[in-house]
Design an enzyme around this catalytic site. Structure first.
Site, PDB file in Angstrom:
ATOM      1  N   GLU A  77       0.957  -0.977   0.056  1.00  0.00           N
ATOM      2  CA  GLU A  77      -0.073  -0.057  -0.123  1.00  0.00           C
ATOM      3  C   GLU A  77       0.831   1.286   0.196  1.00  0.00           C
ATOM      4  O   GLU A  77       1.604   1.461   1.037  1.00  0.00           O
ATOM      5  CB  GLU A  77      -0.739  -0.249   1.374  1.00  0.00           C
ATOM      6  CG  GLU A  77      -1.752  -1.194   1.519  1.00  0.00           C
ATOM      7  CD  GLU A  77      -3.017  -1.115   0.438  1.00  0.00           C
ATOM      8  OE1 GLU A  77      -3.108   0.015  -0.081  1.00  0.00           O
ATOM      9  OE2 GLU A  77      -3.571  -2.291   0.272  1.00  0.00           O
ATOM     10  N   CYS A  96      -2.171   9.021   2.848  1.00  0.00           N
ATOM     11  CA  CYS A  96      -1.925   8.664   1.512  1.00  0.00           C
ATOM     12  C   CYS A  96      -3.195   8.913   0.378  1.00  0.00           C
ATOM     13  O   CYS A  96      -2.618   8.903  -0.737  1.00  0.00           O
ATOM     14  CB  CYS A  96      -1.515   7.072   1.495  1.00  0.00           C
ATOM     15  SG  CYS A  96      -2.477   6.252   2.562  1.00  0.00           S
ATOM     16  N   GLU A 119       3.920  13.180  -4.202  1.00  0.00           N
ATOM     17  CA  GLU A 119       3.271  13.052  -2.895  1.00  0.00           C
ATOM     18  C   GLU A 119       3.876  13.914  -1.977  1.00  0.00           C
ATOM     19  O   GLU A 119       5.104  14.085  -1.572  1.00  0.00           O
ATOM     20  CB  GLU A 119       3.207  11.778  -2.479  1.00  0.00           C
ATOM     21  CG  GLU A 119       2.424  11.525  -1.287  1.00  0.00           C
ATOM     22  CD  GLU A 119       2.194  10.173  -0.930  1.00  0.00           C
ATOM     23  OE1 GLU A 119       3.340   9.318  -0.770  1.00  0.00           O
ATOM     24  OE2 GLU A 119       0.964   9.816  -0.590  1.00  0.00           O
TER      25      GLU A 119
HETATM   26  P1  NAD Z   1       8.505   4.647   4.575  1.00  0.00           P
HETATM   27  O1  NAD Z   1       8.482   4.036   3.249  1.00  0.00           O
HETATM   28  O2  NAD Z   1       9.810   5.433   4.858  1.00  0.00           O
HETATM   29  O3  NAD Z   1       8.339   3.819   5.841  1.00  0.00           O
HETATM   30  C1  NAD Z   1       7.186   3.018   5.934  1.00  0.00           C
HETATM   31  C2  NAD Z   1       7.711   1.726   6.925  1.00  0.00           C
HETATM   32  O4  NAD Z   1       8.830   1.169   6.133  1.00  0.00           O
HETATM   33  C3  NAD Z   1       8.280   2.250   8.246  1.00  0.00           C
HETATM   34  O5  NAD Z   1       8.118   1.314   9.075  1.00  0.00           O
HETATM   35  C4  NAD Z   1       9.882   2.151   7.942  1.00  0.00           C
HETATM   36  O6  NAD Z   1      10.809   1.773   9.173  1.00  0.00           O
HETATM   37  C5  NAD Z   1      10.169   1.012   6.959  1.00  0.00           C
HETATM   38  N1  NAD Z   1      11.079   0.847   6.078  1.00  0.00           N
HETATM   39  C6  NAD Z   1      11.804   1.961   5.704  1.00  0.00           C
HETATM   40  N2  NAD Z   1      12.885   1.656   4.896  1.00  0.00           N
HETATM   41  C7  NAD Z   1      12.687   0.081   4.828  1.00  0.00           C
HETATM   42  C8  NAD Z   1      13.682  -0.713   4.118  1.00  0.00           C
HETATM   43  N3  NAD Z   1      14.662  -0.559   3.502  1.00  0.00           N
HETATM   44  N4  NAD Z   1      13.205  -2.055   4.452  1.00  0.00           N
HETATM   45  C9  NAD Z   1      12.102  -2.355   5.118  1.00  0.00           C
HETATM   46  N5  NAD Z   1      11.367  -1.418   5.944  1.00  0.00           N
HETATM   47  C10 NAD Z   1      11.824  -0.053   5.757  1.00  0.00           C
HETATM   48  O7  NAD Z   1       7.179   5.843   4.624  1.00  0.00           O
HETATM   49  P2  NAD Z   1       6.656   6.848   5.707  1.00  0.00           P
HETATM   50  O8  NAD Z   1       7.601   7.859   5.602  1.00  0.00           O
HETATM   51  O9  NAD Z   1       6.906   5.929   7.147  1.00  0.00           O
HETATM   52  O10 NAD Z   1       5.237   6.838   5.359  1.00  0.00           O
HETATM   53  C11 NAD Z   1       4.934   7.787   4.540  1.00  0.00           C
HETATM   54  C12 NAD Z   1       4.725   7.325   3.230  1.00  0.00           C
HETATM   55  O11 NAD Z   1       3.785   6.016   3.161  1.00  0.00           O
HETATM   56  C13 NAD Z   1       4.098   8.040   2.064  1.00  0.00           C
HETATM   57  O12 NAD Z   1       4.463   8.102   0.874  1.00  0.00           O
HETATM   58  C14 NAD Z   1       2.634   7.786   1.993  1.00  0.00           C
HETATM   59  O13 NAD Z   1       1.754   8.001   0.923  1.00  0.00           O
HETATM   60  C15 NAD Z   1       2.541   6.159   2.145  1.00  0.00           C
HETATM   61  N6  NAD Z   1       1.462   5.473   2.766  1.00  0.00           N
HETATM   62  C16 NAD Z   1       0.606   4.737   2.171  1.00  0.00           C
HETATM   63  C17 NAD Z   1      -0.324   4.418   2.814  1.00  0.00           C
HETATM   64  C18 NAD Z   1      -1.270   3.468   1.692  1.00  0.00           C
HETATM   65  O14 NAD Z   1      -2.217   2.723   2.348  1.00  0.00           O
HETATM   66  N7  NAD Z   1      -1.235   3.268   0.462  1.00  0.00           N
HETATM   67  C19 NAD Z   1      -0.815   4.620   3.957  1.00  0.00           C
HETATM   68  C20 NAD Z   1       0.108   5.271   4.725  1.00  0.00           C
HETATM   69  C21 NAD Z   1       1.217   5.826   4.060  1.00  0.00           C
END
Ligand code: NAD
Length: 472
Positions: A245, A279, A379
């Site tokens: 997602e 999101c 975004e």
């Molecule tokens: P992010 O991708 O940086 O982090 C999300 C999660 O992934 C966190 O738990 C983080 O620790 C983990 N993560 C980071 N790097 C990783 C790696 N290399 N391997 C495995 N896990 C890793 O995103 P964020 O800053 O936490 O959230 C914001 C983003 O999430 C925005 O782009 C938003 O659109 C998206 N988002 C999407 C939805 C959806 O349902 N589509 C919902 C909420 C947020």
């Protein structure tokens, strides 16, 4: 200040195997309010082994047994609602009224929604001479973001458990306290040891270790598209199933003859909720060029109602964004918008009046935005609305579909048929027609770079099942 040194693994709180620490910062006060362990690959390995050891027995439970435990989980979450709302308000900066109704309330509704779904789900189907069993997909690695901390956890963990899968959860760095409250609820509800495990930690370390672990069968990730891509690559190498997602750049399209004032007001509420950190937010408002000036005027008027304020005050509708990093990211986008020719009609990159402390961003409306501008493509994840003009319906569709994303959207028209006909041509996973209400049972997920798979409702449960056919 709360100082935690443990992870929830194999049915108990156990000391983390590393000595790294994550600081949890209150975005309204900039104070460190807690520390949690920055888990290591060894913590993740212990958690995955515990889940693997629990998998066969948990997968063999009856739906009635799982229903009893999931009902207790719902009760535990309900009992902790006020504490959850306060925690999310403190670690994310969500205004307390929004934190109570949406951040805590919605996931409780979602968790409860799985009780009747589980009670009725057809786990056995007859296809001519085959009996097709819907079996659990195996050990689930769940990686969640900070923007809706409990909802993102519940939307993965509850259907996974309902399907008979044990879970290892790696929540976002910024909001681990909510995840700990969820683990407490799981523990008190009495799930068997190993069925649910929590490892807090940094994405590149604990998250990556979880996505790579050979004993994880399915990785469910919510977060940025960049990290989602990396996780999909890792999962692909390991032949694991993956659910993603990701981000969005959703369009709210107001067709000629629609109720413009309502469409603009609902759009502002949509984009200001959670300080724009949603999101599925409608971050692009598309209006006919003849309605453009009026739409901008209405948007400015509506934006003025969102005054940045203390999240602890029940009157506050707009709190800070989650972190200094996020605030800088939003400010950078606003500067790029101006450089590329957009016009800030309200708000802007400067701190809001009287809010020099805290990661506050002014509610901002950008006019004269054109489809190729960075703010119309990427975004922002802040309280920012871009307004774009179109000259006819085909042009509106081209703009609406003209990003890499396809998560949500809105269409407003004078009649339902016109709106539905337009919505059917939008490349996106959800569309609200004339302000249609949010439905927690409707499948949620993206087209294109917004993701793979669907969460919520029956579709969300199906993600965690795999068919086995028996021939007679
Ligand atoms: P992010 O991708 O940086 O982090 C999300 C999660 O992934 C966190 O738990 C983080 O620790 C983990 N993560 C980071 N790097 C990783 C790696 N290399 N391997 C495995 N896990 C890793 O995103 P964020 O800053 O936490 O959230 C914001 C983003 O999430 C925005 O782009 C938003 O659109 C998206 N988002 C999407 C939805 C959806 O349902 N589509 C919902 C909420 C947020």
């Amino acid at each position: 200040m709360q100082q935690h040194a443990d992870q929830y693994i194999d049915g108990a709180w156990r000391p983390s195997l590393g000595d790294g620490v994550l600081e949890v910062v209150n975005p309204a006060t900039e104070e460190v309010i807690a520390t949690v362990p920055a888990g290591t690959a060894a913590d993740v390995d212990a958690a995955v082994r515990a889940a693997r050891a629990a998998a066969r027995a948990w997968g063999a439970t009856t739906r009635e047994q799982r229903l009893v435990l999931l009902t207790r989980l719902c009760e535990e979450l309900e009992a902790a609602r006020t504490e959850i709302a306060g925690t999310i308000s403190a670690e994310l900066g969500s205004p307390i009224s929004f934190a109570t109704t949406v951040q805590a309330g919605l996931p409780i509704t979602v968790a409860r929604s799985y009780l009747p779904i589980l009670a009725e789900y057809p786990f056995v189907e007859q296809v001519k001479n085959s009996t097709v069993l819907a079996e659990p997909a195996g050990v689930v690695g769940a990686i969640t973001p900070w923007n809706y901390p409990l909802h993102q956890i519940v939307a993965k963990v509850v259907p996974a458990l309902a399907a008979g899968c044990p879970v290892v959860l790696k929540p976002a760095e910024d909001t681990p306290l909510t995840a700990r409250l969820f683990a407490r609820a799981m523990h008190t509800a009495g799930f068997p040891v190993g069925v649910f495990n929590l490892v807090t930690g940094v994405g590149e370390v604990a998250g990556a270790a979880l996505a790579e672990h050979p004993e994880v069968d399915l990785v469910s990730f919510t977060g940025s598209t960049a990290v989602g891509r990396a996780i999909a690559e890792t999962a692909g190498r390991g032949i694991k199933r993956v659910a993603l997602e990701l981000g969005g750049k959703s369009a709210n399209v107001v067709l000629p003859g629609a109720d413009l004032a309502r469409a603009v007001n609902v759009n502002l509420a949509n984009v200001m909720a959670n300080a724009g950190q949603t999101c599925s937010a409608w971050t692009r408002l598309l209006v006919h060029r003849d309605d453009y000036q009026e739409a901008v005027r209405l948007a400015v008027e509506a934006a003025d109602k969102y005054v940045p304020g203390d999240p602890a005050d029940p009157q506050t509708r707009l709190g800070p964004v989650v972190s200094a990093k996020q605030r800088e990211r939003v400010r950078g986008y606003l500067r790029s918008a101006v450089e590329q020719g957009a016009r800030i009609v309200v708000g802007g990159p400067e701190a809001p009046a009287g809010r020099s402390l805290g990661y506050y961003v002014r509610p901002t409306v950008l006019a004269d935005v054109t489809p190729e501008m960075t703010v119309a493509q990427e975004e922002i994840f802040g309280p920012v609305l871009s307004i774009l003009a179109y000259h006819d319906e085909e042009h509106a569709l081209e703009i609406a579909n003209g990003t890499v994303y396809g998560l949500a959207g809105g269409v407003w028209a004078a009649d339902r048929e016109t709106a539905v006909a337009f919505a059917r041509r939008m490349d996106t996973g959800q569309v609200d027609i004339n302000g249609g209400r949010y439905n927690p049972l409707a499948p949620f997920g993206g087209y294109k770079a917004s993701g793979v798979g669907r969460e919520l409702g029956r579709h969300g449960l199906a993600e965690y099942l795999q068919p086995k056919s028996l021939q007679f």
